[in-house]
Design a protein around this motif. Structure first.
Motif, PDB file in Angstrom:
ATOM      1  N   TYR A 153     -12.910 -56.077  52.961  1.00  0.00           N
ATOM      2  CA  TYR A 153     -12.512 -57.244  53.742  1.00  0.00           C
ATOM      3  C   TYR A 153     -11.437 -58.033  53.000  1.00  0.00           C
ATOM      4  O   TYR A 153     -10.460 -58.460  53.591  1.00  0.00           O
ATOM      5  CB  TYR A 153     -13.711 -58.138  54.046  1.00  0.00           C
ATOM      6  CG  TYR A 153     -13.292 -59.414  54.737  1.00  0.00           C
ATOM      7  CD1 TYR A 153     -12.939 -59.404  56.087  1.00  0.00           C
ATOM      8  CD2 TYR A 153     -13.186 -60.619  54.043  1.00  0.00           C
ATOM      9  CE1 TYR A 153     -12.510 -60.550  56.725  1.00  0.00           C
ATOM     10  CE2 TYR A 153     -12.763 -61.772  54.675  1.00  0.00           C
ATOM     11  CZ  TYR A 153     -12.432 -61.736  56.017  1.00  0.00           C
ATOM     12  OH  TYR A 153     -11.996 -62.876  56.628  1.00  0.00           O
ATOM     13  N   GLN A 193     -16.617 -68.895  51.940  1.00  0.00           N
ATOM     14  CA  GLN A 193     -17.467 -68.085  52.814  1.00  0.00           C
ATOM     15  C   GLN A 193     -17.502 -68.670  54.221  1.00  0.00           C
ATOM     16  O   GLN A 193     -17.415 -67.938  55.213  1.00  0.00           O
ATOM     17  CB  GLN A 193     -18.891 -68.025  52.264  1.00  0.00           C
ATOM     18  CG  GLN A 193     -19.008 -67.299  50.939  1.00  0.00           C
ATOM     19  CD  GLN A 193     -20.387 -67.436  50.354  1.00  0.00           C
ATOM     20  OE1 GLN A 193     -21.373 -67.124  51.013  1.00  0.00           O
ATOM     21  NE2 GLN A 193     -20.475 -67.921  49.133  1.00  0.00           N
ATOM     22  N   ILE A 213     -18.154 -65.342  56.304  1.00  0.00           N
ATOM     23  CA  ILE A 213     -18.762 -64.229  55.581  1.00  0.00           C
ATOM     24  C   ILE A 213     -19.909 -64.734  54.719  1.00  0.00           C
ATOM     25  O   ILE A 213     -19.780 -65.716  54.000  1.00  0.00           O
ATOM     26  CB  ILE A 213     -17.725 -63.540  54.680  1.00  0.00           C
ATOM     27  CG1 ILE A 213     -16.648 -62.909  55.531  1.00  0.00           C
ATOM     28  CG2 ILE A 213     -18.370 -62.505  53.777  1.00  0.00           C
ATOM     29  CD1 ILE A 213     -15.542 -62.294  54.739  1.00  0.00           C
ATOM     30  N   ASP A 214     -21.010 -64.039  54.795  1.00  0.00           N
ATOM     31  CA  ASP A 214     -22.142 -64.312  53.925  1.00  0.00           C
ATOM     32  C   ASP A 214     -21.897 -63.619  52.591  1.00  0.00           C
ATOM     33  O   ASP A 214     -21.434 -62.476  52.560  1.00  0.00           O
ATOM     34  CB  ASP A 214     -23.425 -63.779  54.570  1.00  0.00           C
ATOM     35  CG  ASP A 214     -24.643 -64.069  53.743  1.00  0.00           C
ATOM     36  OD1 ASP A 214     -25.084 -63.158  53.020  1.00  0.00           O
ATOM     37  OD2 ASP A 214     -25.135 -65.198  53.805  1.00  0.00           O
ATOM     38  N   LYS A 215     -22.182 -64.285  51.502  1.00  0.00           N
ATOM     39  CA  LYS A 215     -21.916 -63.724  50.169  1.00  0.00           C
ATOM     40  C   LYS A 215     -22.592 -62.366  49.983  1.00  0.00           C
ATOM     41  O   LYS A 215     -22.031 -61.466  49.362  1.00  0.00           O
ATOM     42  CB  LYS A 215     -22.392 -64.700  49.091  1.00  0.00           C
ATOM     43  CG  LYS A 215     -22.029 -64.271  47.698  1.00  0.00           C
ATOM     44  CD  LYS A 215     -22.424 -65.323  46.691  1.00  0.00           C
ATOM     45  CE  LYS A 215     -22.032 -64.890  45.294  1.00  0.00           C
ATOM     46  NZ  LYS A 215     -22.366 -65.888  44.297  1.00  0.00           N
ATOM     47  N   ASP A 216     -23.775 -62.192  50.547  1.00  0.00           N
ATOM     48  CA  ASP A 216     -24.502 -60.935  50.377  1.00  0.00           C
ATOM     49  C   ASP A 216     -23.882 -59.785  51.169  1.00  0.00           C
ATOM     50  O   ASP A 216     -24.076 -58.624  50.829  1.00  0.00           O
ATOM     51  CB  ASP A 216     -25.966 -61.111  50.776  1.00  0.00           C
ATOM     52  CG  ASP A 216     -26.680 -62.102  49.872  1.00  0.00           C
ATOM     53  OD1 ASP A 216     -26.320 -62.190  48.676  1.00  0.00           O
ATOM     54  OD2 ASP A 216     -27.585 -62.799  50.355  1.00  0.00           O
ATOM     55  N   SER A 217     -23.127 -60.108  52.221  1.00  0.00           N
ATOM     56  CA  SER A 217     -22.522 -59.040  53.027  1.00  0.00           C
ATOM     57  C   SER A 217     -21.037 -58.863  52.731  1.00  0.00           C
ATOM     58  O   SER A 217     -20.366 -58.079  53.383  1.00  0.00           O
ATOM     59  CB  SER A 217     -22.726 -59.329  54.514  1.00  0.00           C
ATOM     60  OG  SER A 217     -22.066 -60.516  54.872  1.00  0.00           O
ATOM     61  N   PHE A 218     -20.522 -59.584  51.741  1.00  0.00           N
ATOM     62  CA  PHE A 218     -19.105 -59.523  51.398  1.00  0.00           C
ATOM     63  C   PHE A 218     -18.760 -58.156  50.819  1.00  0.00           C
ATOM     64  O   PHE A 218     -19.442 -57.650  49.949  1.00  0.00           O
ATOM     65  CB  PHE A 218     -18.783 -60.619  50.381  1.00  0.00           C
ATOM     66  CG  PHE A 218     -17.347 -60.642  49.959  1.00  0.00           C
ATOM     67  CD1 PHE A 218     -16.380 -61.181  50.773  1.00  0.00           C
ATOM     68  CD2 PHE A 218     -16.965 -60.121  48.736  1.00  0.00           C
ATOM     69  CE1 PHE A 218     -15.053 -61.214  50.390  1.00  0.00           C
ATOM     70  CE2 PHE A 218     -15.645 -60.150  48.334  1.00  0.00           C
ATOM     71  CZ  PHE A 218     -14.692 -60.694  49.166  1.00  0.00           C
ATOM     72  N   LYS A 219     -17.688 -57.574  51.326  1.00  0.00           N
ATOM     73  CA  LYS A 219     -17.234 -56.273  50.838  1.00  0.00           C
ATOM     74  C   LYS A 219     -15.775 -56.362  50.422  1.00  0.00           C
ATOM     75  O   LYS A 219     -14.980 -57.084  51.019  1.00  0.00           O
ATOM     76  CB  LYS A 219     -17.401 -55.212  51.915  1.00  0.00           C
ATOM     77  CG  LYS A 219     -18.855 -54.979  52.297  1.00  0.00           C
ATOM     78  CD  LYS A 219     -18.992 -53.731  53.104  1.00  0.00           C
ATOM     79  CE  LYS A 219     -20.374 -53.421  53.578  1.00  0.00           C
ATOM     80  NZ  LYS A 219     -21.499 -53.944  52.958  1.00  0.00           N
TER      81      LYS A 219
END
Length: 67
Positions: free
Chosen positions: A61, A47, A52-58
């Motif tokens: 990406y 991350q 990238i924040d784990k909660d916002s990972f898509k």
């Protein structure tokens, strides 16, 4: 194989810390993608490297960096 003292949970935590430190020293991260359940598991250093924040990972990406 070496024997570890303590219970399995303690041993797992120690191994997790060792692997995390190794990732930092080698400047790499780990990612696992379970295609059947479509679940991602990424290490904290992965991350950090990718910003990238784990909660916002898509998933989108990931597709852009793989290809």
């Amino acid at each position: 194989m070496k024997n570890f003292k303590g219970n399995d949970s303690e041993n797992f935590n120690k191994i997790e810390i060792i692997l995390s430190e190794a990732e930092k020293l080698a400047n790499f991260g780990a990612l696992e993608w379970d295609l059947i359940s479509d679940v991602f598991i990424v290490s904290k250093n992965w991350q950090k490297i990718h910003g990238i924040d784990k909660d916002s990972f898509k998933k989108e990406y990931l597709v852009t960096i793989i290809h």
